[in-house]
Design an enzyme around this catalytic site. Structure first.
Site, PDB file in Angstrom:
ATOM      1  N   ASN A 107       0.884  -1.065   0.067  1.00 44.51           N
ATOM      2  CA  ASN A 107       0.032  -0.135   0.127  1.00 44.51           C
ATOM      3  C   ASN A 107       0.944   1.232  -0.020  1.00 44.51           C
ATOM      4  O   ASN A 107       2.069   1.125   0.055  1.00 44.51           O
ATOM      5  CB  ASN A 107      -0.954  -0.017   1.198  1.00 44.51           C
ATOM      6  CG  ASN A 107      -0.219   0.150   2.469  1.00 44.51           C
ATOM      7  OD1 ASN A 107       0.973  -0.188   2.832  1.00 44.51           O
ATOM      8  ND2 ASN A 107      -0.758   0.779   3.574  1.00 44.51           N
ATOM      9  N   CYS A 133       1.926   3.446   2.227  1.00 44.75           N
ATOM     10  CA  CYS A 133       3.118   3.756   2.978  1.00 44.75           C
ATOM     11  C   CYS A 133       3.925   2.531   3.275  1.00 44.75           C
ATOM     12  O   CYS A 133       4.722   2.693   4.219  1.00 44.75           O
ATOM     13  CB  CYS A 133       2.406   4.356   4.368  1.00 44.75           C
ATOM     14  SG  CYS A 133       1.820   5.982   4.302  1.00 44.75           S
ATOM     15  N   GLU A 164       3.466  -0.485   4.522  1.00 45.08           N
ATOM     16  CA  GLU A 164       3.295  -1.444   5.770  1.00 45.08           C
ATOM     17  C   GLU A 164       2.347  -2.462   5.336  1.00 45.08           C
ATOM     18  O   GLU A 164       2.363  -3.464   6.278  1.00 45.08           O
ATOM     19  CB  GLU A 164       2.809  -0.804   6.877  1.00 45.08           C
ATOM     20  CG  GLU A 164       1.243  -0.402   7.035  1.00 45.08           C
ATOM     21  CD  GLU A 164       0.886   0.737   6.218  1.00 45.08           C
ATOM     22  OE1 GLU A 164      -0.494   0.950   6.177  1.00 45.08           O
ATOM     23  OE2 GLU A 164       1.480   1.380   5.545  1.00 45.08           O
TER      24      GLU A 164
END
Length: 790
Positions: free
Chosen positions: A271, A273, A275
């Site tokens: 995704n 960011c 994580e």
């Protein structure tokens, strides 16, 4: 309900509470939490729950929400029980190697961005630049050029969307266009809606360690087309990350080694960011436990309330599993895949505050041990909760009775700092009998706006600043970390002068003298820029040991850090078991306005109630040079055409002239007065930013335009021009190379000033003017909740 701060209320009103067609808030925070809890509790009916059981579930959900012990991701808070009904934070979409498929991915991303979600893409399947296109007998433009198309589409879509569109773009290290990809975002005007990361393979890392070459492979033919030096390519990644903060890196083979459902395919992207590694069309359904709220005081001793944490984990997993069923997914393929694996991501926020409350240093070995104990406890209990859900609801549909979890859990069982109660192997009989409800249960996600609502530190990041200035329309105020404030008062060392000194010292205690602070404060209340990058990497690795997915975190570097420092952090991340790493070196991704650099506290002109007239600093205006250099900016306002001329001397911005309407008119005279007052402030060395922030937001009788680009008044327009002046000047100088020596003179002569960058993103929030924090893989404003990634 736990008392909400004024800042939390501002964020809720701006981003989460329901509004009518005129934009007027029609919901209270209590009503919001009731809406979310009730909507999600109704899902229990699908599994045979009685009315009393549904109401019991609703009370459980309300309890952890009202207490701010747990909050789900932003789309769930904003959309649960509404017509939109899209509750997931992020998605991964496939990008196939054909034109129709590429533009279908763009269409699907548009539908996601409209509902507040972010998207991740791997462009590794696209044939390289110059490769044959059989249907047209032409040649391919390559994945990098198509990323620009995705970025342009996002730029258009986000203007009417609920939140900013955010993307992740990933390319494998063995793609033939990898060097173009690594270098592409060096120009920070490109891919402004993307985070970018290079997917490193184990084969590449072995070649890097042995100083060997590695193969580039054409994804269309799966044949080797060239070989490159692994160290040379890695050095290129390091250089770009050092200079701009991007690309980040993800360790792709490590991600797939812990991938719970390999029979469904290989993970290629994450995704926005980083994580949440996901298969194509999977979604992330996330939520975070407020660890600060898991600390209790017993006989004057702070300690972790493990029983409360256990209960919070179980209720949160139940809530997140219900999110999947209550969700109105934007695309049928996403609904099908998300319900097939039922991935949830339970994470944390407030870790730094928890450590401070316990009297443990964030950068200490004790802090890392505590990180492993807390995360192993959360991860283990989330598995217990998920297996219990499987007993009544069934395992996730794609589950197979294989030994995949046995290997993963055995590795966690053998970790030395695991919480004693986290006995993973004891779960295997129940797993074999019932399966597990969710393919993954844990993720460390960004909590930018959530942590503001909960009034705690973001994710597992350190405290960013103990005190910082928050700009408001009526008056500026210093925002103080609430835990530090309480502790300082309890220790008898609080004073307004101390708070002002900390704010002037970039929110840090480091270097402050003469304030009689307890010695342990420097360790307990250490802030982000005072922590060694390697300590940040090791803390990330500690959490990663008990995390199904990955960890959203930024490794912050001081501006003077070298490329070698970044390389060391990258290698440490690989060696310590991280699944990826994002770095940010101060002032490298922004256009930096003229501002005073950090200065020792004893040199600060602190004006307090006790300061006498004789002690107050004396300010002298600057003498005007004969020749100045500047530009004129045209802005259309509701009161007429505004022409703003800004001139610079060798010390920076010197004077402002404003003209509106005809000579002698009221509007003309008022605008001229604004220019004169702004010039006077500049001559007395008032920071440009301070002047601009006082003007921005003033509303007149004739606002012009809509949305964020709306011009509220002539003062508002002038403030925006002043705020944008460094970038505007840089653009002017870039178009007139003969004046480069002039620009060097302008910004090198004044001690304590920083140079003006001519590209990049502003270090101030574009919505409220507060300073942005770079952390959790993103940039977030603590003042209004703005986030570049959501």
């Amino acid at each position: 309900m736990f008392r909400l701060t004024s800042n939390a209320l501002t964020v809720l009103e701006k981003r989460y509470l329901l509004k009518d067609e005129h934009g007027v808030v029609t919901e209270t925070p209590e009503a919001l939490f009731n809406r979310v809890a009730n909507t999600l509790a109704q899902v229990d009916r699908q599994y045979g729950a009685s009315e009393d059981e549904v109401q019991s579930t609703c009370r459980d959900f309300l309890e952890i929400l009202w207490a701010l012990d747990f909050l789900p991701n932003s789309p769930t808070l904003a959309n649960a029980g509404t017509r939109t009904g899209q509750l997931s934070a992020c998605f991964v979409l496939p990008v196939p190697d054909d034109l129709g498929g590429i533009f279908e991915a763009i269409r699907e991303a548009a539908l996601i961005h409209q509902t507040g979600g972010g998207t991740g893409f791997s462009f590794s399947r696209l044939r390289p630049k110059g490769d044959l296109v059989g249907s047209t007998k032409g040649v391919s433009s390559g994945p990098v050029s198509f990323m620009d198309v995705f970025n342009a589409a996002t730029e258009s879509i986000k203007q009417g969307g609920m939140r900013r569109g955010a993307n992740m773009g990933i390319l494998r290290i063995d793609h033939p266009d990898i060097l173009d990809f690594i270098r592409h975002k060096e120009d920070l005007t490109k891919l402004t809606n993307f985070n970018v990361s290079v997917a490193l393979t184990d084969q590449f890392m072995r070649a890097l360690e042995r100083n060997e070459t590695y193969a580039l492979s054409n994804p269309r033919t799966n044949t080797e087309v060239a070989r490159l030096s692994a160290r040379a390519v890695f050095a290129e990644i390091v250089r770009r990350a050092h200079s701009t903060g991007e690309p980040g890196i993800v360790f792709l083979d490590r991600i797939n080694a812990s991938h719970p459902t390999p029979w469904l395919g290989e993970i290629e992207s994450t995704n926005p960011c980083g994580e949440q590694p996901l298969l194509p069309y999977e979604s992330c359904n996330l939520g975070s436990i407020n660890l600060e709220r898991m600390v209790v005081s017993t006989d004057g001793m702070a300690q972790i309330a493990w029983d409360k944490l256990r209960r919070t984990v179980h209720v949160a997993v139940h809530l997140l599993d219900n999110v999947i069923d209550a969700n109105r997914f934007p695309i049928p393929a996403i609904a099908q895949m998300s319900k097939s694996t039922r991935k949830v991501g339970l994470g944390v926020m407030g870790f730094a505050r928890m450590l401070a409350a316990l009297g443990v240093g964030y950068a200490s070995a004790e802090g890392r041990v505590l990180a492993e104990q807390v995360m192993s406890f959360i991860d283990y209990e989330s598995k217990v909760a998920s297996i219990r859900l499987a007993q009544t609801r069934g395992a996730f549909p794609a589950y197979r009775e294989e030994n995949r979890y046995l290997a993963l859990w055995e590795a966690r069982q053998q970790q030395p700092n695991r919480h004693a109660a986290a006995d993973y192997l004891s779960l295997l009989p129940e797993l074999q009998h019932h399966g597990i409800r969710n393919a993954t249960t844990t993720t460390i996600a960004p909590t930018g706006t959530l942590s503001i609502i909960a009034d705690t530190s973001g994710g597992i990041e350190p405290i960013f600043a103990l005190a910082f200035k928050r700009f408001q329309a009526d008056a500026d105020m210093i925002e103080v970390d609430s835990l530090f404030l309480r502790t300082a008062k309890n220790q008898g060392c609080y004073s307004e002068r101390l708070i002002k000194a900390i704010e002037h010292n970039y929110g840090s205690l480091t270097g402050l003298t003469g304030y009689d602070l307890p010695s342990q404060f420097l360790d307990i209340f250490i802030t982000a820029h005072d922590i060694k990058p390697n300590d940040l990497v090791l803390l990330q690795a500690a959490f990663q040991k008990y995390n199904d997915s990955a960890t959203s975190k930024t490794i912050n570097f001081a501006e003077e850090a070298t490329s070698s420092d970044v390389e060391t952090a990258f290698m440490l991340a690989y060696q310590s078991g991280c699944k990826g790493i994002t770095v940010y070196r101060d002032n490298t991704r922004q256009r930096q306005p003229l501002s005073l650099q950090k200065s020792p506290a004893e040199e600060l002109p602190l004006l307090t109630a006790e300061t006498t007239a004789e002690e107050a600093p004396l300010w002298q205006p600057r003498v005007r040079s004969e020749d100045l250099y500047g530009f004129t900016r045209f802005t259309l306002t509701g009161d007429g055409k505004l022409y703003t001329t800004i001139n610079y001397d060798e010390h920076g911005m010197r004077e402002v002239f404003t003209i509106v309407g005809r000579s002698g008119g009221t509007i003309f005279s008022l605008s001229e007065a604004l220019g004169r007052l702004a010039s006077l402030a500049l001559q007395y060395n008032i920071p440009v930013d301070e002047i601009a922030n006082k003007l921005i937001g003033i509303r007149g009788a004739n606002p012009l335009g809509f949305g964020r680009k709306q011009i509220l008044s002539i003062p508002d327009a002038l403030g925006r021009v002043l705020k944008d002046a460094p970038r505007r000047l840089g653009s002017v100088l870039a178009k007139h190379p003969s004046n480069v020596t002039v620009s060097a003179k302008l910004f090198s002569a004044l001690p304590g000033q920083q140079a003006v960058e001519i590209y990049g993103e502003s270090p101030e929030c574009p919505e409220c003017g507060n300073r942005l924090e770079f952390g959790e893989g993103c940039s977030t404003c603590r003042g209004c909740g703005y986030s570049r990634c959501s």
